[in-house]
Design an enzyme around this catalytic site. Structure first.
Site, PDB file in Angstrom:
ATOM      1  N   GLY A  75       0.794  -1.231   0.000  1.00  0.00           N
ATOM      2  CA  GLY A  75       0.000   0.000   0.000  1.00  0.00           C
ATOM      3  C   GLY A  75       0.818   1.268   0.000  1.00  0.00           C
ATOM      4  O   GLY A  75       0.584   2.183  -0.787  1.00  0.00           O
ATOM      5  N   GLU A  76       1.803   1.331   0.879  1.00  0.00           N
ATOM      6  CA  GLU A  76       2.552   2.572   1.022  1.00  0.00           C
ATOM      7  C   GLU A  76       3.801   2.678   0.150  1.00  0.00           C
ATOM      8  O   GLU A  76       4.156   3.770  -0.295  1.00  0.00           O
ATOM      9  CB  GLU A  76       2.925   2.774   2.503  1.00  0.00           C
ATOM     10  CG  GLU A  76       1.723   3.214   3.321  1.00  0.00           C
ATOM     11  CD  GLU A  76       1.809   2.803   4.782  1.00  0.00           C
ATOM     12  OE1 GLU A  76       2.014   1.602   5.038  1.00  0.00           O
ATOM     13  OE2 GLU A  76       1.672   3.667   5.645  1.00  0.00           O
TER      14      GLU A  76
END
Lengths: 168, 766
Positions: free
Chosen positions: B725-726
């Site tokens: 996600g990041e």
């Protein structure tokens, strides 16, 4: 009688069905769709016409439903995302969105799809640049833009291939 | 036997020790040689039909009977005390049912005891003063104007410098620095610089950046007797449940929180907001459901932000490119209340092999809106400083910046002094360099090019981040008599494709088509799962789902053994069919076996096993940006970004690529356009929405090439996966800044890289 407590009858067609709502003069088309008709597909992303999440078609053209008053829709034909699915069958743009993974959280998706429908009604085989411009008013904070463009291009290519006099 | 284990857990760039419950032995890891049929394939999202049809119901779409609507009055001052509050006229306005404020609301501690739900002292422009509840949203908003408030403005501090100045006005009595400076040191930095043949030193500044999730923050709440149901746009249903129960002093089992669909959070929805508690108070008092959704203007003022950073970095290297010293100082403007500092120094401490490192981070309170975690907090900002300095130093030494990075490749975690579970950053470097044509990169001009026309450049950014996930997380599965399977897990689908990935994992174990598996999530009635943040949803929840499915699989094998009159060990499960080993015709389908059980469901339960001891689990990646800079206007156009990340096994390459593109696009916005503006004199917010805050739109998106290393981590968890996600947002601003410097010789390390800053750096701004 204050303006606020006055209500007007609005009769219009929504997804092919005759509807009547009684609304105050300042009620937006978006509020009428979402709250009076319970069509919650169109979203309020900003409420002031800057994000496109509320895009619907009015007489076939894309409109920001948060900027149009419900009374202005009187006598007109409104199409929302809910109208695209017939008997549970998704329309080609919706299918292309799924195949291309053209959304993440999906909040802006109904607006993206309706904005694209508006373009395709006007121009069935738009160029990549026309697609980018037509969707510039629709914010997707998750950043699915390239996939939305790819889905749209696939629809455009299919339309172009189907055009009479063109080789398939 | 369940046991409690103390583990070092990495979360959002910080390491903490945590007691975790481990229930037994984990499954063996799906290793590199494992043949998987569904995991690792491009499965379209299982909830795609809901999302493209308008069927998906988000929080604001819920309309329980009798629903009332709420609107928030916010402080116009950065720092003030309420001296008079009169809501009489508002209370008499049409449709108004209740006005809640410090005058009548219970005193509920908020912001870790630094404030109250309604605090008569307001510490940022946007702080909650009152909430009106009315029959319609329009009536509630109208009534806000009828509330009469008198404020006594108080002295304020708005910037990092002002907050750190001697005799500065204090935001909180304890001081303006959260917990004191965070310092780290290894080796001897001064000695390192004495050894260095070349050094660079630079500042890097990043602005406040807003999340601007398309769905604003908000809740719909409803009481049934003394039990409360909350629908919330959140990344953490169990966190909301705990905060709501604590604030209202009611038992946890009286609160149910649901978030079946939510429209983005990016870290800003990691817990309960005041809005949830306020809606619950109003609903209890009025006996009706209440909806409190932020407007876009609310979202711009009080929904969190990536905090502004001011950083300074100095690097020293030998002639051959060996890094010998890193000295880093960073400051972060947390706003009025954030309780967790920004891990700005993370990349400087760990990304490169270097014996002498010193870092200091100061987290500062100001009278501005509280910040929130935002996709890789601290690391996006810290990477801008580090990676800009790295390319500047490489150019100064006449070494290709990629070669420079490889010469300083960190084989182990130098901060904790232990190995990585796996690190395939070299693969990522190699693949982006090839795909982006890195060999075309000419060294940056020694002095800024101030001619006419357009120039192109290439720049690189490297990513390091966590994303290991951790226990606890639990999942339940049942296999129905018709051969369909259901997963229940109390996680959230925040748009990352978690639901699809979890369905793939379960389908893999049972060898069923993905469309035979349904996943229900976003409900605290389901088994516990952690917050969807820190790139941990799949790495925490996926292993538990696999284990739940594996238990069902074992029951299925037993059932088949009994029906087929064979030993359970001799039963094979392949492509949805159970058969006796060596006798494929003696078999039946999963549905046939399940159907033999009558109306009975085979059940399984799974938990997340412990993380391996003694290793650090990290994600890695590299990106190359190619830009074109107009030397006359200073305008930067990003032509292409090539990304390759090492996030272990990729569960779904289709959704992986979406995550990469989304992260790159948010990083691009931060690099070139986005800047949340606070009036330097009054502290009021100047951008209240998309008209004045420039999120990236369709027309500015470059080509993005999303590559994956896609090598399973051999020990991190039973899937071999790490989080995604990041990672993709982390190196993008750095890569773009480096590409601009490569094109022009003018280095802008103050984001956003506006035309004016480029012209200034070119010496062409008069």
């Amino acid at each position: 009688m204050s303006l606020e407590s006055r209500t007007d009858s609005v009769t219009f067609t929504v997804n092919g069905r005759a509807e009547e709502v009684r609304v105050s003069p300042r009620r937006t088309l978006l509020a009428a769709l979402r709250e009076d008709l319970h069509l919650t597909g169109a979203k309020e992303g900003c409420g002031v016409g800057t994000c496109g999440a509320c895009t619907v078609l009015v007489d076939g053209r894309p409109v920001l439903a948060c900027l149009m008053l419900a009374v202005q829709a009187h006598g007109r034909s409104v199409e929302t995302i809910e109208g695209l699915t017939r008997d549970g069958v998704l329309d080609p743009v919706q299918r292309a969105f799924i195949e291309h993974d053209a959304f993440q959280c999906g909040f802006c998706t109904p607006g993206q799809i309706m904005a694209l429908q508006g373009l395709l009604r006007r121009q069935p085989d738009p160029s990549a640049e026309e697609i980018r411009r037509a969707l510039d008013g629709n914010v997707c904070r998750c950043g699915a833009y390239l996939r939305i463009q790819a889905a749209a291009l696939e629809i455009a290519r299919t339309a172009e291939a189907r055009r009479p006099g063109r080789p398939a | 036997m369940p046991r409690i284990v103390r583990q070092k857990i990495e979360f959002e760039g910080r390491i903490e020790e945590r007691d975790v419950v481990i229930e037994g032995d984990d499954l063996p890891v799906w290793g590199a040689t494992e043949t998987l049929a569904i995991v690792g394939t491009r499965v379209p999202r299982v909830d795609g039909g809901d999302r493209v049809s308008g069927r998906a119901r988000y929080t604001a779409d819920l309309d329980p009977p009798g629903l009332l609507h709420a609107a928030v009055l916010r402080s116009p001052h950065a720092h003030a005390r309420i001296t008079k509050f009169d809501a009489d006229a508002a209370e008499r306005a049409p449709g108004v049912r209740l006005v809640l404020s410090a005058a009548n609301a219970p005193r509920i501690p908020w912001y870790n005891g630094k404030s109250w739900l309604f605090d008569p002292e307001l510490r940022y422009a946007g702080d909650e003063v009152a909430v009106v509840v009315a029959d319609t949203a329009a009536q509630a908003r109208d009534a806000l104007d009828l509330i009469e408030v008198e404020y006594e403005p108080l002295p304020q501090v708005l910037t990092i410098d002002a907050a750190l100045a001697p005799n500065a006005v204090l935001v909180h009595a304890e001081g303006n620095v959260l917990g004191g400076p965070e310092q780290y040191e290894r080796g001897d930095v001064e000695a390192g610089f004495r050894e260095a043949d070349a050094t660079v030193e630079m500042h890097a500044d990043t602005p406040d950046v807003l999340h601007h999730s398309m769905e604003t923050h908000g809740s719909v709440v409803h009481w049934s007797g003394d039990r409360l149901t909350v629908w919330d746009s959140t990344q953490h249903i169990f966190g909301v449940r705990r905060q709501v129960a604590a604030a209202l002093k009611i038992p946890l089992d009286h609160v149910r929180v649901m978030s079946p669909f939510m429209g983005g959070g990016f870290g800003s929805k990691n817990g309960a907001g005041k809005y949830t508690i306020i809606a619950a108070l109003a609903s209890r008092q009025l006996g009706r459901p209440v909806r409190l959704m932020f407007t876009r203007a609310d979202e711009s003022q009080a929904a969190g932000k990536r905090p502004q950073s001011a950083q300074q970095i100095r690097l020293g290297a030998k002639r051959d490119g060996t890094l010998v010293a890193i000295d880093y100082r960073g400051a972060s403007n947390l706003g009025a209340y954030r309780a967790i500092g920004s891990p700005l120094a993370g990349p400087a401490k760990e990304l490169y092999a270097c014996p002498n490192v010193r870092t200091e981070v100061v987290n500062v309170f100001t009278h501005t809106a509280p910040c929130a975690a935002f996709r890789a907090p601290g690391f996006v900002e810290g990477t801008v400083a580090l990676e800009a300095a790295v390319e500047a130093l490489a150019d100064k030494l006449g070494i290709d910046p990629l070669e420079f990075r490889l010469r300083n490749y960190a084989e182990t975690d130098q901060v904790l002094g232990r190995p990585y579970s796996s690190k395939f950053l070299r693969d990522a470097y190699e693949r982006v360099a090839k795909a982006a044509g890195w060999e075309r990169r000419a060294p940056a001009p020694a002095t800024a090019v101030a001619g006419h026309g357009r120039r192109r450049g290439l720049g690189m950014g490297t990513q390091i981040w966590g994303g290991a996930g951790s226990p606890p997380a639990y999942a339940e599965m049942r296999l129905n008599p018709d051969g369909t399977a259901e997963i229940r897990i109390g996680t959230q689908e925040i748009g990352t494709g978690a639901k699809t990935a979890l369905a793939q994992i379960a389908a893999e174990v049972l060898t069923l088509p993905v469309d035979r598996v349904s996943v229900s999530l976003g409900d605290t009635d389901f088994p516990y799962a952690p917050l969807s943040a820190g790139s941990q949803t799949i790495t925490s929840c996926g292993p538990a789902v696999r284990m739940a499915a594996d238990e069902v699989r074992r029951h299925l094998l037993d059932a088949a053994a009994s029906v087929l009159e064979a030993a359970p060990n001799d039963i094979r499960l392949e492509a949805g069919r159970l058969f006796v080993a060596g006798v494929p015709e003696r078999g039946m389908t999963v549905a046939e076996v399940a159907g033999r059980m009558g109306n009975f469901a085979l059940s399984g339960r799974g938990f997340r096993g412990a993380n391996p001891d003694g290793v650090t689990i990290r994600t890695f990646g590299a990106q190359i940006a190619e830009v074109e800079v107009d030397l006359d206007t200073g305008e930067v156009t990003v032509l292409r970004v090539v990304a390759c990340h090492d996030v272990g096994r990729v569960i779904n390459p289709l959704v992986y690529a979406s995550q990469i593109e989304g992260g790159v696009i948010q990083g691009l916005g931060m690099a070139l356009r986005e800047e949340h503006l606070t009036d330097p004199d009054t502290g009021t917010v100047l951008d209240l929405g998309f008209d004045s805050y420039a999120v990236p739109r369709s027309s500015v998106i470059p080509e993005i090439v999303a590559l994956a290393v896609d090598k399973p981590d051999p020990i991190a968890n039973n899937l071999g996966a790490k989080g995604v996600g990041e990672p993709p947002i982390i190196p993008t601003p750095a890569a773009i800044a480096n590409a601009v410097a490569n094109a022009t010789g003018a280095r802008v390390t103050s984001l956003p890289i506006t035309p004016a800053k480029v012209l200034g750096a070119l010496g062409r701004l008069r």
